[in-house]
Design an enzyme around this catalytic site. Sequence first.
Site, PDB file in Angstrom:
ATOM      1  N   LYS A 238      42.173  20.204  22.947  1.00 22.67           N
ATOM      2  CA  LYS A 238      43.042  20.717  23.968  1.00 22.67           C
ATOM      3  C   LYS A 238      42.091  21.647  24.810  1.00 22.67           C
ATOM      4  O   LYS A 238      41.395  22.587  24.283  1.00 22.67           O
ATOM      5  CB  LYS A 238      44.241  21.230  23.561  1.00 22.67           C
ATOM      6  CG  LYS A 238      45.050  21.711  24.763  1.00 22.67           C
ATOM      7  CD  LYS A 238      46.680  22.119  24.186  1.00 22.67           C
ATOM      8  CE  LYS A 238      47.378  22.014  25.201  1.00 22.67           C
ATOM      9  NZ  LYS A 238      47.509  23.059  26.163  1.00 22.67           N
TER      10      LYS A 238
ATOM     11  N   THR B 240      42.826  69.087  51.667  1.00 28.34           N
ATOM     12  CA  THR B 240      42.866  67.943  51.291  1.00 28.34           C
ATOM     13  C   THR B 240      43.732  66.957  52.021  1.00 28.34           C
ATOM     14  O   THR B 240      43.391  65.545  52.124  1.00 28.34           O
ATOM     15  CB  THR B 240      43.805  68.142  49.805  1.00 28.34           C
ATOM     16  OG1 THR B 240      42.899  68.660  48.782  1.00 28.34           O
ATOM     17  CG2 THR B 240      43.913  66.572  49.386  1.00 28.34           C
ATOM     18  N   ASN B 241      44.562  67.316  53.056  1.00 25.05           N
ATOM     19  CA  ASN B 241      45.369  66.703  53.704  1.00 25.05           C
ATOM     20  C   ASN B 241      44.747  65.921  54.612  1.00 25.05           C
ATOM     21  O   ASN B 241      45.448  64.807  55.397  1.00 25.05           O
ATOM     22  CB  ASN B 241      46.726  67.384  54.203  1.00 25.05           C
ATOM     23  CG  ASN B 241      47.500  68.043  53.070  1.00 25.05           C
ATOM     24  OD1 ASN B 241      47.267  67.628  51.919  1.00 25.05           O
ATOM     25  ND2 ASN B 241      48.187  68.973  53.156  1.00 25.05           N
TER      26      ASN B 241
ATOM     27  N   SER C 256      43.266  25.804  22.182  1.00 25.32           N
ATOM     28  CA  SER C 256      44.345  25.857  21.211  1.00 25.32           C
ATOM     29  C   SER C 256      43.738  26.140  19.934  1.00 25.32           C
ATOM     30  O   SER C 256      42.749  25.674  19.547  1.00 25.32           O
ATOM     31  CB  SER C 256      45.097  24.534  21.186  1.00 25.32           C
ATOM     32  OG  SER C 256      46.142  24.855  20.205  1.00 25.32           O
TER      33      SER C 256
END
Length: 467
Positions: free
Chosen positions: A324, A141-142, A318
Amino acid sequence: MTNRIEHDLLGDLEVPADAWYGIQTQRAVENFAITGVPISHFPPFIRALAMVKSAAARANRDLGVLPATKANAIIEACDDIIAGRLHDQFVVDLIQGGAGTSTNMNANEVIANLALEKLGYAKGDYQHLHPNDDVNRSQSTNDAYPTAVCLAVQFAAEPLEQAILQLKQQLERKGREFADIVKMGRTQLQDAVPMTLGQEFEAFAVNLGEDIDRLHEASRLLCEVNLGGTAIGTGINTHPDYKTLAVKYLAEISGKPIVSASNLVEASSDMGAFVLFSGILKRFAIKLGKMCNDLRLLSSGPRTGLGEILLPPRQPGSSIMPGKVNPVIPEAVNQTAYQVIASDLAVTLAAEAGQLQLNAMEPMIVYNLLNSMKMLESACTMLDERCIRDIRANTEQCAAHVNNSIGIITALVPHIGYANSTRIAAEALNTGKTVRELVLEEALMDEATLDQLLSPRSMLAPVAVAS
């Protein structure tokens, strides 16, 4: 649902019969319910894992370490995965303990079971082709995992770079569209001197476009990999020629100029290239966020703020204030920038947390790098398509700001001196008179010369001043 029984170091465990993954993946799914984001969320990572496994199988076959029949089945399985098959079987959470072992085994098991199918055997019939003994041959894996990460980050950077380029080009188009609209520039939120709205958008384009080159430069550092180092970089359990051959094959398969690190022990624990790449993402996020701050300021009001540009309305703003409309697209991009900046800190801490010959926190680095790129890519595309291309200039407001500004006095400093200019500016501020009116009242200059100097076009670029 029927199950099959598989065995590992810890004993027996049931795995769904139709699953292409195996027992170690199943354990990881049960252990690591952290983000809810499986590795399948990032296809470039899956493709990269399959490329690493394919390169290893080719090298092992050529060196006589792996029988050709097994190696070719593994290579065919990897080709299928690279093409997009079975990505939904990569189910492990991105955040996991074990330095990426669960991700590596997820890949090993899916590839093994797909290869078994090609050889005419059932899933889990590992006596004929084993995830560890065959698919993971000459690997750890490393070295397999970080090598795949290096590739995945490069793959994920490509659509991000394209999204940045498209956004840059859109800003350039707006720069040309707004080239004749004069407005006031500002420093420290105070009036400065005139400029054009086009110059403002051109500056946005240049500022963001610079980071395409920075991403290219950082990506080149990720072409140096530790494949062949196995557990800690010493290359234990590999043929002497394996490293060279595997890296050569990986470069061919990936289309990237992959090379072997000069010191595999150092490369197995060093996260420096990822930290640098993350820093570039943070840098771009900061620039992108700053531009969105400016867009929100320039569009503020629209009647009681700066109101110099009009953002395209995308949704009601809003639930209580009729009419708005909020700058929702830039706001969403700002929040993306905050997340990327926070992710850079997570990458930094994870990179520092490594001990001795390995950094066990690499999954955190992978998750944050890939997630940041995906978010930035989406944010750039959204900003381009849902905001920038439909921005309109409020030419009347821009002109009114220039005409009412005291900042234009700066253009007169070389002609009437700093002291006179300061006094005129203060008087204009106190009386409400314009700079032009006060200069003419005091006969500091004739009207024709004054009009020429205060012409917006005269204030947009360097002009020779007679001594």
